[in-house]
Design a protein around this motif. Structure first.
Motif, PDB file in Angstrom:
ATOM      1  N   THR A 228       0.842  -1.199   0.000  1.00 60.58           N
ATOM      2  CA  THR A 228       0.000   0.000   0.000  1.00 60.58           C
ATOM      3  C   THR A 228       0.875   1.246   0.000  1.00 60.58           C
ATOM      4  O   THR A 228       0.647   2.201  -0.757  1.00 60.58           O
ATOM      5  CB  THR A 228      -0.908   0.016   1.243  1.00 60.58           C
ATOM      6  N   THR A 229       1.886   1.234   0.833  1.00 61.36           N
ATOM      7  CA  THR A 229       2.809   2.363   0.899  1.00 61.36           C
ATOM      8  C   THR A 229       3.558   2.538  -0.408  1.00 61.36           C
ATOM      9  O   THR A 229       3.754   3.669  -0.881  1.00 61.36           O
ATOM     10  CB  THR A 229       3.796   2.159   2.060  1.00 61.36           C
ATOM     11  N   VAL A 230       3.973   1.437  -1.027  1.00 62.04           N
ATOM     12  CA  VAL A 230       4.702   1.512  -2.295  1.00 62.04           C
ATOM     13  C   VAL A 230       3.852   2.193  -3.364  1.00 62.04           C
ATOM     14  O   VAL A 230       4.332   3.065  -4.110  1.00 62.04           O
ATOM     15  CB  VAL A 230       5.123   0.102  -2.756  1.00 62.04           C
ATOM     16  N   ALA A 231       2.582   1.803  -3.484  1.00 57.00           N
ATOM     17  CA  ALA A 231       1.717   2.411  -4.492  1.00 57.00           C
ATOM     18  C   ALA A 231       1.615   3.917  -4.282  1.00 57.00           C
ATOM     19  O   ALA A 231       1.635   4.705  -5.242  1.00 57.00           O
ATOM     20  CB  ALA A 231       0.332   1.772  -4.442  1.00 57.00           C
ATOM     21  N   ARG A 232       1.533   4.332  -3.031  1.00 58.57           N
ATOM     22  CA  ARG A 232       1.403   5.762  -2.750  1.00 58.57           C
ATOM     23  C   ARG A 232       2.729   6.493  -2.938  1.00 58.57           C
ATOM     24  O   ARG A 232       2.743   7.676  -3.310  1.00 58.57           O
ATOM     25  CB  ARG A 232       0.840   5.954  -1.342  1.00 58.57           C
ATOM     26  N   ILE A 233       3.837   5.815  -2.693  1.00 60.92           N
ATOM     27  CA  ILE A 233       5.145   6.399  -3.023  1.00 60.92           C
ATOM     28  C   ILE A 233       5.219   6.693  -4.514  1.00 60.92           C
ATOM     29  O   ILE A 233       5.648   7.778  -4.944  1.00 60.92           O
ATOM     30  CB  ILE A 233       6.285   5.449  -2.608  1.00 60.92           C
ATOM     31  N   LEU A 234       4.788   5.736  -5.318  1.00 61.83           N
ATOM     32  CA  LEU A 234       4.831   5.930  -6.770  1.00 61.83           C
ATOM     33  C   LEU A 234       3.911   7.061  -7.196  1.00 61.83           C
ATOM     34  O   LEU A 234       4.247   7.844  -8.106  1.00 61.83           O
ATOM     35  CB  LEU A 234       4.452   4.633  -7.475  1.00 61.83           C
ATOM     36  N   ALA A 235       2.746   7.174  -6.552  1.00 58.64           N
ATOM     37  CA  ALA A 235       1.844   8.280  -6.865  1.00 58.64           C
ATOM     38  C   ALA A 235       2.498   9.621  -6.534  1.00 58.64           C
ATOM     39  O   ALA A 235       2.401  10.590  -7.304  1.00 58.64           O
ATOM     40  CB  ALA A 235       0.537   8.116  -6.090  1.00 58.64           C
ATOM     41  N   LEU A 236       3.171   9.697  -5.391  1.00 56.75           N
ATOM     42  CA  LEU A 236       3.866  10.924  -5.023  1.00 56.75           C
ATOM     43  C   LEU A 236       4.962  11.266  -6.025  1.00 56.75           C
ATOM     44  O   LEU A 236       5.131  12.434  -6.409  1.00 56.75           O
ATOM     45  CB  LEU A 236       4.466  10.784  -3.621  1.00 56.75           C
ATOM     46  N   LEU A 237       5.710  10.261  -6.448  1.00 58.15           N
ATOM     47  CA  LEU A 237       6.805  10.499  -7.391  1.00 58.15           C
ATOM     48  C   LEU A 237       6.272  10.923  -8.756  1.00 58.15           C
ATOM     49  O   LEU A 237       6.856  11.791  -9.424  1.00 58.15           O
ATOM     50  CB  LEU A 237       7.663   9.238  -7.514  1.00 58.15           C
ATOM     51  N   GLU A 238       5.167  10.324  -9.185  1.00 57.79           N
ATOM     52  CA  GLU A 238       4.566  10.736 -10.455  1.00 57.79           C
ATOM     53  C   GLU A 238       4.096  12.189 -10.367  1.00 57.79           C
ATOM     54  O   GLU A 238       4.261  12.968 -11.322  1.00 57.79           O
ATOM     55  CB  GLU A 238       3.393   9.818 -10.806  1.00 57.79           C
ATOM     56  N   ALA A 239       3.512  12.565  -9.247  1.00 50.67           N
ATOM     57  CA  ALA A 239       3.065  13.947  -9.072  1.00 50.67           C
ATOM     58  C   ALA A 239       4.249  14.908  -9.074  1.00 50.67           C
ATOM     59  O   ALA A 239       4.178  16.010  -9.643  1.00 50.67           O
ATOM     60  CB  ALA A 239       2.263  14.080  -7.780  1.00 50.67           C
ATOM     61  N   GLN A 240       5.354  14.503  -8.447  1.00 45.82           N
ATOM     62  CA  GLN A 240       6.562  15.329  -8.451  1.00 45.82           C
ATOM     63  C   GLN A 240       7.090  15.519  -9.871  1.00 45.82           C
ATOM     64  O   GLN A 240       7.478  16.624 -10.259  1.00 45.82           O
ATOM     65  CB  GLN A 240       7.637  14.680  -7.574  1.00 45.82           C
ATOM     66  N   ALA A 241       7.090  14.450 -10.650  1.00 40.83           N
ATOM     67  CA  ALA A 241       7.565  14.531 -12.031  1.00 40.83           C
ATOM     68  C   ALA A 241       6.672  15.445 -12.861  1.00 40.83           C
ATOM     69  O   ALA A 241       7.156  16.232 -13.688  1.00 40.83           O
ATOM     70  CB  ALA A 241       7.619  13.133 -12.642  1.00 40.83           C
ATOM     71  N   ALA A 242       5.348  15.359 -12.639  1.00 39.21           N
ATOM     72  CA  ALA A 242       4.420  16.204 -13.390  1.00 39.21           C
ATOM     73  C   ALA A 242       4.628  17.676 -13.047  1.00 39.21           C
ATOM     74  O   ALA A 242       4.604  18.550 -13.926  1.00 39.21           O
ATOM     75  CB  ALA A 242       2.979  15.785 -13.091  1.00 39.21           C
ATOM     76  N   GLY A 245       7.436  19.213 -14.804  1.00 40.75           N
ATOM     77  CA  GLY A 245       7.231  19.402 -16.236  1.00 40.75           C
ATOM     78  C   GLY A 245       8.031  18.476 -17.113  1.00 40.75           C
ATOM     79  O   GLY A 245       8.124  18.682 -18.334  1.00 40.75           O
ATOM     80  N   GLY A 246       8.611  17.440 -16.528  1.00 47.48           N
ATOM     81  CA  GLY A 246       9.401  16.506 -17.325  1.00 47.48           C
ATOM     82  C   GLY A 246       8.557  15.361 -17.852  1.00 47.48           C
ATOM     83  O   GLY A 246       7.330  15.347 -17.740  1.00 47.48           O
ATOM     84  N   ARG A 247       9.227  14.386 -18.416  1.00 47.66           N
ATOM     85  CA  ARG A 247       8.534  13.207 -18.933  1.00 47.66           C
ATOM     86  C   ARG A 247       8.029  12.358 -17.773  1.00 47.66           C
ATOM     87  O   ARG A 247       8.519  12.465 -16.650  1.00 47.66           O
ATOM     88  CB  ARG A 247       9.493  12.377 -19.787  1.00 47.66           C
ATOM     89  N   PRO A 248       7.049  11.501 -18.029  1.00 47.44           N
ATOM     90  CA  PRO A 248       6.595  10.572 -16.983  1.00 47.44           C
ATOM     91  C   PRO A 248       7.742   9.680 -16.524  1.00 47.44           C
ATOM     92  O   PRO A 248       8.668   9.370 -17.288  1.00 47.44           O
ATOM     93  CB  PRO A 248       5.505   9.759 -17.690  1.00 47.44           C
ATOM     94  N   LEU A 249       7.673   9.273 -15.293  1.00 45.78           N
ATOM     95  CA  LEU A 249       8.730   8.432 -14.729  1.00 45.78           C
ATOM     96  C   LEU A 249       8.756   7.063 -15.405  1.00 45.78           C
ATOM     97  O   LEU A 249       7.718   6.503 -15.755  1.00 45.78           O
ATOM     98  CB  LEU A 249       8.506   8.241 -13.231  1.00 45.78           C
ATOM     99  N   ALA A 272      -4.037   1.711  -6.669  1.00 49.11           N
ATOM    100  CA  ALA A 272      -4.162   2.829  -7.603  1.00 49.11           C
ATOM    101  C   ALA A 272      -5.615   3.119  -7.940  1.00 49.11           C
ATOM    102  O   ALA A 272      -5.991   4.271  -8.209  1.00 49.11           O
ATOM    103  CB  ALA A 272      -3.385   2.526  -8.886  1.00 49.11           C
ATOM    104  N   ALA A 273      -6.437   2.075  -7.932  1.00 44.54           N
ATOM    105  CA  ALA A 273      -7.845   2.248  -8.308  1.00 44.54           C
ATOM    106  C   ALA A 273      -8.634   3.030  -7.275  1.00 44.54           C
ATOM    107  O   ALA A 273      -9.717   3.552  -7.591  1.00 44.54           O
ATOM    108  CB  ALA A 273      -8.486   0.880  -8.538  1.00 44.54           C
ATOM    109  N   ARG A 274      -8.112   3.158  -6.026  1.00 44.33           N
ATOM    110  CA  ARG A 274      -8.924   3.785  -4.986  1.00 44.33           C
ATOM    111  C   ARG A 274      -8.281   5.000  -4.305  1.00 44.33           C
ATOM    112  O   ARG A 274      -8.947   5.668  -3.519  1.00 44.33           O
ATOM    113  CB  ARG A 274      -9.298   2.757  -3.924  1.00 44.33           C
ATOM    114  N   ILE A 275      -7.021   5.289  -4.585  1.00 41.23           N
ATOM    115  CA  ILE A 275      -6.399   6.426  -3.895  1.00 41.23           C
ATOM    116  C   ILE A 275      -6.753   7.737  -4.586  1.00 41.23           C
ATOM    117  O   ILE A 275      -7.170   7.779  -5.745  1.00 41.23           O
ATOM    118  CB  ILE A 275      -4.865   6.260  -3.797  1.00 41.23           C
ATOM    119  N   ASP A 276      -6.558   8.818  -3.861  1.00 42.94           N
ATOM    120  CA  ASP A 276      -6.922  10.155  -4.318  1.00 42.94           C
ATOM    121  C   ASP A 276      -5.783  10.751  -5.137  1.00 42.94           C
ATOM    122  O   ASP A 276      -4.895  11.429  -4.606  1.00 42.94           O
ATOM    123  CB  ASP A 276      -7.237  11.037  -3.097  1.00 42.94           C
ATOM    124  N   VAL A 277      -5.802  10.471  -6.456  1.00 41.03           N
ATOM    125  CA  VAL A 277      -4.771  10.983  -7.361  1.00 41.03           C
ATOM    126  C   VAL A 277      -5.447  11.454  -8.645  1.00 41.03           C
ATOM    127  O   VAL A 277      -6.617  11.147  -8.904  1.00 41.03           O
ATOM    128  CB  VAL A 277      -3.715   9.906  -7.692  1.00 41.03           C
TER     129      VAL A 277
END
Length: 656
Positions: A228-242, A245-249, A272-277
């Motif tokens: 669960t934590t890993v999925a949210r880490i990835l969501a945070l990192l994707e948001a940071q990348a967005a 303004g760079g390419r997707p991770l 990913a299907a249920r978190i707030d992203v």
């Protein structure tokens, strides 16, 4: 300086130590035969050591203690150690055939003389800085085969280097990260906390540490929310990348086994299907796939030990997440850190209390080190995490070394099970044999213990769940049959012997044939046959450790069913290349799996393989109930015997 061949041969055989194999012992030189006879050293250990001496032109006749040391270095790797500590081996060695044998009777060399013999033998380079390419390496009192010394040193250096270079605030969006942490971890304050465990939101803290660091560890027992934590880490990192303004991770999800990789991908997709992203972030997370580490690194047809991706051809990914890291050997860990780009994030996930790799090393346990008992972070990192999470960070300073601790968080709050199972698991992990016995003896809805008459005491439960599976399969109710696979599982410590996997599989098969009309009829693919996949098969996308069941198809012909991401997948039995009947499984094979109930079968006598980690792994496979079958003496012995794998990795990373 060292004993002679003649002197060693003249010593009488110690009383009570009989030859394990007279023919085998007879082939060993006299000074080594005394170690071979009680199966402390095997013939291959001795043969390789003598060959190393020949290659190094060391002359075994002049250096018998050095050849003995080389044999123990070979033995160490065979038993899962990275090295042998010559200063302590006399007190830790055991016989392969008689764990209770008194090995103090053997002619152990004086430690100082033994180290001098190794240093002067011409077989071993001395210290980390000695440039000579010799087959052995002596560092202090630890003796390595050169390959494992190099791997240990490389892993420690690479991890320490990554840990010492966190991402600066200027490379991140701290405000966006704080907002994301609050949104994705609004409240993880439910679940069972073991006695004495800290109360802060460790999932939020682990996520923050993973974002700001180049190497992080999300550790914890089953049900503590690691994936669960890993999925949210990835969501945070994707948001940071967005935001940047760079390419997707470019994200890689991997695990040591195909089954663990598939489970990691499923867990990330479910979360990913249920978190707030945002929709874009959700789409990227749902598009992630996972692979085995071997597949990620790239098999090479010309080599069984080298991969396409290495230090000269790095992986292209910005983030590499590895689940079930406790199963990684030192060699595979070395290949992994070699291939990950220096500027990428490496996120290691796993339970350091579980069984370690079947090969050399206990990497995750060494990496987590003292952080298993409480966070160890430098003040600068702690202050950053306080600012990001808005909460105290109860961490102690790790000292001059220990930069690796800045990224390590051990999750404590158990969401999967509670009550007696959680208490027994905590007592096992703490090595408290009295507490384990007291809890099991008290019993309850979720705990049972039978110390005698092991088969008959659990027959009713095993037959009831096995019969329900069989009837569903015979009726063509595939979903019910697959669901019944996880109702109860018998877990064995060994494959062989009266309490072993093979004996229990045969016993359960016989019970079900007696209880269920028509059970086992119709050839090898009979309806109700539970299946365990034993090799990765990418053609049909089944992996070592996957489980399924044969059911009656629509036309009455057999079909094998496997669950994939909540859906049933049909596979024609003729396409299954490597499966075996699954009524029981070894504890090793059960790693990463969960069942409503487990029956943990221990042998009547303990031994080196019946360890704290094995019992902990077995107990924590259960969601609802644990039944332990085995004598009190074996239980106590298991709890009091942690896997102690000789290694220098912890000392290199932590300085202790």
């Amino acid at each position: 300086m060292s004993s002679s061949w003649v002197g060693a041969a003249a010593r009488p055989r110690p009383a009570g130590l009989e030859p394990a194999d007279a023919r085998r012992a007879a082939t060993a030189p006299p000074a080594l035969a005394v170690w071979n006879e009680p199966a402390v050293l095997t013939s291959p250990d001795i043969h390789v050591a003598r060959r190393l001496a020949d290659l190094a032109e060391a002359g075994g006749v002049d250096h018998p203690d050095a050849v003995l040391g080389a044999a123990f270095a070979v033995r160490a790797v065979r038993l899962g150690h990275v090295c042998v500590d010559l200063a302590s081996i006399a007190g830790t060695a055991t016989s392969d055939i008689d764990p209770g044998a008194d090995l103090a009777l053997l002619p152990w060399p004086d430690v100082g003389g033994w180290l001098d013999a190794m240093a002067g033998s011409g077989m071993a380079a001395v210290g980390d800085e000695d440039p000579h390419p010799l087959p052995l390496r002596l560092v202090g009192s630890r003796l390595y085969l050169d390959r494992y010394w190099r791997q240990e040193r490389q892993v420690a250096a690479d991890l320490a280097d990554r840990a010492a270079r966190p991402f600066a605030d200027s490379e991140l969006d701290p405000e966006g990260l704080t907002d994301g942490l609050q949104r994705l971890f609004p409240d993880s304050g439910t679940g069972t906390i073991p006695p004495g465990a800290p109360a802060p939101d460790l999932q939020r803290l682990a996520a923050a540490a993973a974002v700001i660091g180049r190497v992080s560890v999300v550790a914890g027992g089953p049900g503590t929310g690691k994936t669960t934590t890993v999925a949210r880490i990835l969501a945070l990192l994707e948001a940071q990348a967005a935001t940047a303004g760079g390419r997707p991770l470019r994200v890689a999800l991997a695990a040591p086994t195909g089954k663990a990789a598939a489970r990691l991908a499923e867990a990330v997709h479910d979360e990913a299907a249920r978190i707030d992203v945002s929709d874009d972030v959700r789409r990227r997370l749902l598009g992630l796939e996972a692979s085995t580490l071997h597949r990620l690194l790239g098999w090479r047809p010309d080599s069984a030990s080298r991969f396409r991706h290495d230090r000269s051809n790095r992986l292209p990914h910005d983030v590499v997440v590895v689940d079930e890291t406790s199963m990684l050997s030192l060699s595979l860990m070395a290949k992994l850190v070699d291939a990950v780009r220096p500027d990428a994030r490496l996120v290691l996930v796993g339970d350091p209390q579980q069984l370690a790799s079947v090969e050399a090393g206990a990497v995750l346990g060494d990496v987590v080190g003292p952080a298993a008992a409480g966070m160890r972070m430098h003040d600068a990192t702690r202050r950053r995490l306080v600012a990001l999470t808005g909460a105290p960070v109860p961490a102690r300073d790790p000292g001059v070394a220990g930069a690796i601790g800045d990224g390590i968080v051990v999750l404590q709050r158990v969401h999967r099970f509670g009550g007696g199972i959680a208490r027994v698991a905590a007592a096992v992990a703490a090595g408290d044999g009295d507490a384990v016995i007291t809890l099991l003896r008290a019993g309850g809805d979720d705990l049972r213990w039978f110390d005698t008459d092991q088969a008959s005491r659990v027959r009713d439960d095993v037959v009831r769940t096995g019969a329900a599976l069989a009837r569903a399969a015979q009726d063509g109710r595939g979903a019910d049959a697959v669901e019944a696979l996880s109702a109860l599982r018998v877990l064995c410590a060994h494959r062989q012997g009266p309490a072993g996997l093979e004996a229990w599989n045969e016993r359960i098969e016989r019970w079900l044939a007696e209880a269920v009309p028509g059970y086992g009829l119709g050839g090898p693919w009979y309806a109700g046959r539970p299946l365990l996949v034993t090799e990765n098969d990418y053609e049909v996308q089944l992996y070592n450790g996957d489980t399924g069941v044969v059911v009656a198809g629509r036309d009455g012909s057999p079909v094998a069913l496997f669950e994939r991401r909540g859906a049933l997948r049909e596979v024609a039995p003729a396409r299954l290349r490597a499966v075996q009947t699954l009524h029981a499984m070894t504890v090793h094979k059960s790693q990463g799996s969960q069942f409503e109930e487990v029956v943990v079968v221990l042998p009547d006598a303990g031994g080196p393989s019946i360890t704290r980690e094995l019992l902990y792994t077995a107990v924590t496979r259960a969601r609802q109930r644990v039944t332990v079958v085995g004598p009190e003496a074996v239980l106590r012995s298991a709890v009091e015997r942690p896997i102690a794998r000789a290694s220098g990795l912890r000392q290199r990373l932590w300085g202790d």
